[in-house]
Design a protein around this motif. Structure first.
Motif, PDB file in Angstrom:
ATOM      1  N   GLU A  90       0.809  -1.218   0.000  1.00 22.67           N
ATOM      2  CA  GLU A  90       0.000   0.000   0.000  1.00 22.67           C
ATOM      3  C   GLU A  90       0.844   1.270   0.000  1.00 22.67           C
ATOM      4  O   GLU A  90       0.309   2.368  -0.095  1.00 22.67           O
ATOM      5  N   PHE A  91       2.160   1.117   0.110  1.00 23.16           N
ATOM      6  CA  PHE A  91       3.040   2.284   0.071  1.00 23.16           C
ATOM      7  C   PHE A  91       3.217   2.727  -1.377  1.00 23.16           C
ATOM      8  O   PHE A  91       3.323   1.899  -2.286  1.00 23.16           O
ATOM      9  N   SER A  92       3.250   4.041  -1.578  1.00 28.48           N
ATOM     10  CA  SER A  92       3.393   4.583  -2.931  1.00 28.48           C
ATOM     11  C   SER A  92       4.609   5.499  -3.008  1.00 28.48           C
ATOM     12  O   SER A  92       5.151   5.923  -1.983  1.00 28.48           O
ATOM     13  N   ASP A  93       5.020   5.785  -4.227  1.00 31.17           N
ATOM     14  CA  ASP A  93       6.164   6.657  -4.490  1.00 31.17           C
ATOM     15  C   ASP A  93       7.408   6.179  -3.738  1.00 31.17           C
ATOM     16  O   ASP A  93       8.102   6.956  -3.088  1.00 31.17           O
ATOM     17  N   CYS A  94       7.659   4.885  -3.821  1.00 26.90           N
ATOM     18  CA  CYS A  94       8.842   4.317  -3.167  1.00 26.90           C
ATOM     19  C   CYS A  94       9.218   3.021  -3.877  1.00 26.90           C
ATOM     20  O   CYS A  94       8.452   2.482  -4.683  1.00 26.90           O
ATOM     21  N   LYS A  95      10.406   2.541  -3.585  1.00 23.89           N
ATOM     22  CA  LYS A  95      10.844   1.235  -4.057  1.00 23.89           C
ATOM     23  C   LYS A  95      10.529   0.204  -2.975  1.00 23.89           C
ATOM     24  O   LYS A  95      10.824   0.426  -1.803  1.00 23.89           O
ATOM     25  N   LYS A  96       9.941  -0.919  -3.369  1.00 28.61           N
ATOM     26  CA  LYS A  96       9.531  -1.935  -2.400  1.00 28.61           C
ATOM     27  C   LYS A  96      10.342  -3.210  -2.618  1.00 28.61           C
ATOM     28  O   LYS A  96      10.378  -3.747  -3.730  1.00 28.61           O
ATOM     29  N   VAL A  97      10.993  -3.677  -1.554  1.00 32.17           N
ATOM     30  CA  VAL A  97      11.823  -4.883  -1.629  1.00 32.17           C
ATOM     31  C   VAL A  97      10.942  -6.117  -1.430  1.00 32.17           C
ATOM     32  O   VAL A  97      10.213  -6.219  -0.448  1.00 32.17           O
ATOM     33  N   ILE A  98      11.030  -7.060  -2.374  1.00 31.28           N
ATOM     34  CA  ILE A  98      10.281  -8.315  -2.307  1.00 31.28           C
ATOM     35  C   ILE A  98      11.298  -9.454  -2.212  1.00 31.28           C
ATOM     36  O   ILE A  98      12.095  -9.654  -3.136  1.00 31.28           O
ATOM     37  N   ASN A  99      11.271 -10.189  -1.121  1.00 33.70           N
ATOM     38  CA  ASN A  99      12.269 -11.241  -0.929  1.00 33.70           C
ATOM     39  C   ASN A  99      11.841 -12.574  -1.553  1.00 33.70           C
ATOM     40  O   ASN A  99      10.840 -13.163  -1.176  1.00 33.70           O
ATOM     41  N   PHE A 100      12.631 -13.014  -2.541  1.00 33.66           N
ATOM     42  CA  PHE A 100      12.482 -14.318  -3.182  1.00 33.66           C
ATOM     43  C   PHE A 100      13.459 -15.291  -2.516  1.00 33.66           C
ATOM     44  O   PHE A 100      14.141 -14.934  -1.551  1.00 33.66           O
ATOM     45  N   PRO A 164      15.913  -5.234 -10.166  1.00 30.94           N
ATOM     46  CA  PRO A 164      14.845  -4.219 -10.189  1.00 30.94           C
ATOM     47  C   PRO A 164      13.778  -4.552 -11.209  1.00 30.94           C
ATOM     48  O   PRO A 164      14.073  -5.053 -12.292  1.00 30.94           O
ATOM     49  N   ASN A 165      12.530  -4.276 -10.847  1.00 32.25           N
ATOM     50  CA  ASN A 165      11.408  -4.475 -11.763  1.00 32.25           C
ATOM     51  C   ASN A 165      10.379  -3.392 -11.469  1.00 32.25           C
ATOM     52  O   ASN A 165       9.570  -3.520 -10.560  1.00 32.25           O
ATOM     53  N   SER A 166      10.453  -2.290 -12.236  1.00 29.66           N
ATOM     54  CA  SER A 166       9.596  -1.130 -12.008  1.00 29.66           C
ATOM     55  C   SER A 166       9.829  -0.589 -10.597  1.00 29.66           C
ATOM     56  O   SER A 166      10.961  -0.311 -10.235  1.00 29.66           O
ATOM     57  N   ASP A 167       8.774  -0.455  -9.790  1.00 29.36           N
ATOM     58  CA  ASP A 167       8.935   0.084  -8.438  1.00 29.36           C
ATOM     59  C   ASP A 167       9.281  -0.984  -7.414  1.00 29.36           C
ATOM     60  O   ASP A 167       9.293  -0.720  -6.211  1.00 29.36           O
ATOM     61  N   TYR A 168       9.568  -2.192  -7.882  1.00 31.96           N
ATOM     62  CA  TYR A 168       9.908  -3.284  -6.971  1.00 31.96           C
ATOM     63  C   TYR A 168      11.368  -3.679  -7.133  1.00 31.96           C
ATOM     64  O   TYR A 168      11.921  -3.648  -8.238  1.00 31.96           O
ATOM     65  N   LEU A 169      11.978  -4.042  -6.020  1.00 29.89           N
ATOM     66  CA  LEU A 169      13.344  -4.546  -6.004  1.00 29.89           C
ATOM     67  C   LEU A 169      13.266  -6.001  -5.577  1.00 29.89           C
ATOM     68  O   LEU A 169      13.012  -6.303  -4.402  1.00 29.89           O
ATOM     69  N   ALA A 206      17.126   4.945  -6.659  1.00 33.92           N
ATOM     70  CA  ALA A 206      16.681   5.985  -7.603  1.00 33.92           C
ATOM     71  C   ALA A 206      16.094   7.216  -6.909  1.00 33.92           C
ATOM     72  O   ALA A 206      15.080   7.759  -7.341  1.00 33.92           O
ATOM     73  N   GLN A 207      16.725   7.644  -5.812  1.00 37.44           N
ATOM     74  CA  GLN A 207      16.301   8.828  -5.069  1.00 37.44           C
ATOM     75  C   GLN A 207      14.843   8.754  -4.619  1.00 37.44           C
ATOM     76  O   GLN A 207      14.109   9.731  -4.649  1.00 37.44           O
ATOM     77  N   HIS A 245      26.771   2.109   3.281  1.00 35.50           N
ATOM     78  CA  HIS A 245      25.846   2.378   2.170  1.00 35.50           C
ATOM     79  C   HIS A 245      24.489   2.773   2.738  1.00 35.50           C
ATOM     80  O   HIS A 245      23.786   1.965   3.335  1.00 35.50           O
ATOM     81  N   LYS A 246      24.128   4.028   2.549  1.00 38.19           N
ATOM     82  CA  LYS A 246      22.887   4.567   3.096  1.00 38.19           C
ATOM     83  C   LYS A 246      22.061   5.244   2.004  1.00 38.19           C
ATOM     84  O   LYS A 246      22.595   5.703   0.987  1.00 38.19           O
ATOM     85  N   ILE A 247      20.765   5.316   2.245  1.00 39.68           N
ATOM     86  CA  ILE A 247      19.881   6.103   1.393  1.00 39.68           C
ATOM     87  C   ILE A 247      20.068   7.568   1.761  1.00 39.68           C
ATOM     88  O   ILE A 247      19.966   7.935   2.935  1.00 39.68           O
ATOM     89  N   LYS A 248      20.340   8.386   0.781  1.00 40.79           N
ATOM     90  CA  LYS A 248      20.649   9.788   1.047  1.00 40.79           C
ATOM     91  C   LYS A 248      19.393  10.597   1.353  1.00 40.79           C
ATOM     92  O   LYS A 248      18.344  10.385   0.745  1.00 40.79           O
ATOM     93  N   ALA A 249      19.516  11.533   2.300  1.00 37.70           N
ATOM     94  CA  ALA A 249      18.415  12.438   2.644  1.00 37.70           C
ATOM     95  C   ALA A 249      18.037  13.254   1.405  1.00 37.70           C
ATOM     96  O   ALA A 249      18.889  13.563   0.578  1.00 37.70           O
ATOM     97  N   PRO A 250      16.761  13.589   1.263  1.00 41.85           N
ATOM     98  CA  PRO A 250      15.669  13.468   2.246  1.00 41.85           C
ATOM     99  C   PRO A 250      14.959  12.111   2.239  1.00 41.85           C
ATOM    100  O   PRO A 250      13.974  11.944   2.933  1.00 41.85           O
ATOM    101  N   ASN A 251      15.452  11.159   1.441  1.00 42.37           N
ATOM    102  CA  ASN A 251      14.803   9.849   1.385  1.00 42.37           C
ATOM    103  C   ASN A 251      15.214   9.006   2.576  1.00 42.37           C
ATOM    104  O   ASN A 251      16.239   9.244   3.211  1.00 42.37           O
TER     105      ASN A 251
END
Length: 272
Positions: A90-100, A164-169, A206-207, A245-251
């Motif tokens: 349900e989260f939007s405007d973000c990358k979502k990690v899906i564990n296979f 990566p696959n669209s908004d999913y990692l 991708a910021q 390795h960090k996600i850079k602000a403001p993300n």
């Protein structure tokens, strides 16, 4: 509980210090509860009573806040983590990690080697069927691991690597045993997977904000360990804090949790 009491005492002392600084002593003489005692005694008693009332008010507010809050923010000088209850999808405007699993299995079913329908990966595949995973893997030039999987000697990929696959990692996560069940052989392997994951996210976020589930809290097992969802969350947070390795602000990194009786946002950091 000790943290809560310390926090309430600190907050109460701060409020009462400001109160005593700006409120004149004559105010505390308006209510002479100790009628037969000198003014000085009434001032001392009323001030003590004021502290007790402020303490109780702060305690009630903090208890209600801790009971009803749905997220916790953890910030440092070069990172921002938000742990929250919710549904990853349900989260939007973000990358979502899906564990296979390590072989990027896409078959959903009840067999030991199948992706379970109720898992994060199973829910993802139900809404985003993948008939052939190989073109996605090839698109990022992801090389197979040197060793083969224990399950049918299949090609496997290093745990922590992302496609990566669209908004999913899509994450290569669980190792497979000879029956196709997901596991990690050791806790060190789990930590190594997290270290690789942070590197991969640094490349592909991708910021945007990145959302991950509490990895390892489903059916994936860590050998010789019975880590709870609470303990796994603390390990993931500490691993991210220590990673270069960090996600850079403001993300920021979002860790999305499931509510259950053995887990609480108020206990973050208490298991380490």
């Amino acid at each position: 509980m000790n943290k809560l009491i310390k926090k309430v005492i600190t907050l109460s002392m701060s409020i009462i210090s400001v109160l005593f600084m700006f409120v004149p002593e004559t105010f505390f003489l308006k209510f002479k509860i100790l009628a037969d005692k000198p003014d000085e005694m009434n001032i001392i008693f009323n001030r003590f009573l004021s502290f007790v009332l402020v303490f109780l008010l702060c305690a009630v507010i903090n208890i209600l806040y801790r009971h009803f809050r749905k997220s916790v923010c953890i910030q440092g000088h070069n990172y921002s983590i938000k742990v929250e209850y919710g549904n990853l999808f349900e989260f939007s405007d973000c990358k979502k990690v899906i564990n296979f699993d390590e072989c990027f299995t896409t078959t959903v079913g009840e067999a030991p080697a199948d992706i379970k329908p109720g898992s994060v990966c199973g829910q993802y595949l139900a809404n985003n069927p993948i008939q052939d995973m190989q073109p996605l893997i090839d698109s990022v030039n992801l090389k197979p691991a040197r060793s083969k999987s224990e399950y049918k000697n299949k090609i496997r990929y290093e745990s922590g690597k992302i496609v990566p696959n669209s908004d999913y990692l899509l994450l290569s996560f669980a190792r497979l045993d000879k029956n196709g069940a997901g596991k990690f052989f050791t806790l060190d392997e789990f930590l190594e997977c997290l270290s690789t994951l942070w590197k991969e996210i640094d490349i592909y976020y991708a910021q945007k904000d990145v959302c991950i589930p509490i990895l390892g809290s489903g059916i994936t097992r860590i050998e010789n360990s019975n880590l709870t969802q609470q303990e796994l969350l603390d390990i993931i947070i500490e691993s991210y804090k220590l990673s270069p390795h960090k996600i850079k602000a403001p993300n920021k990194l979002h860790i999305v949790c499931r509510k259950n009786e053995n887990f609480s946002l108020n206990k973050i950091g208490e298991t380490l």
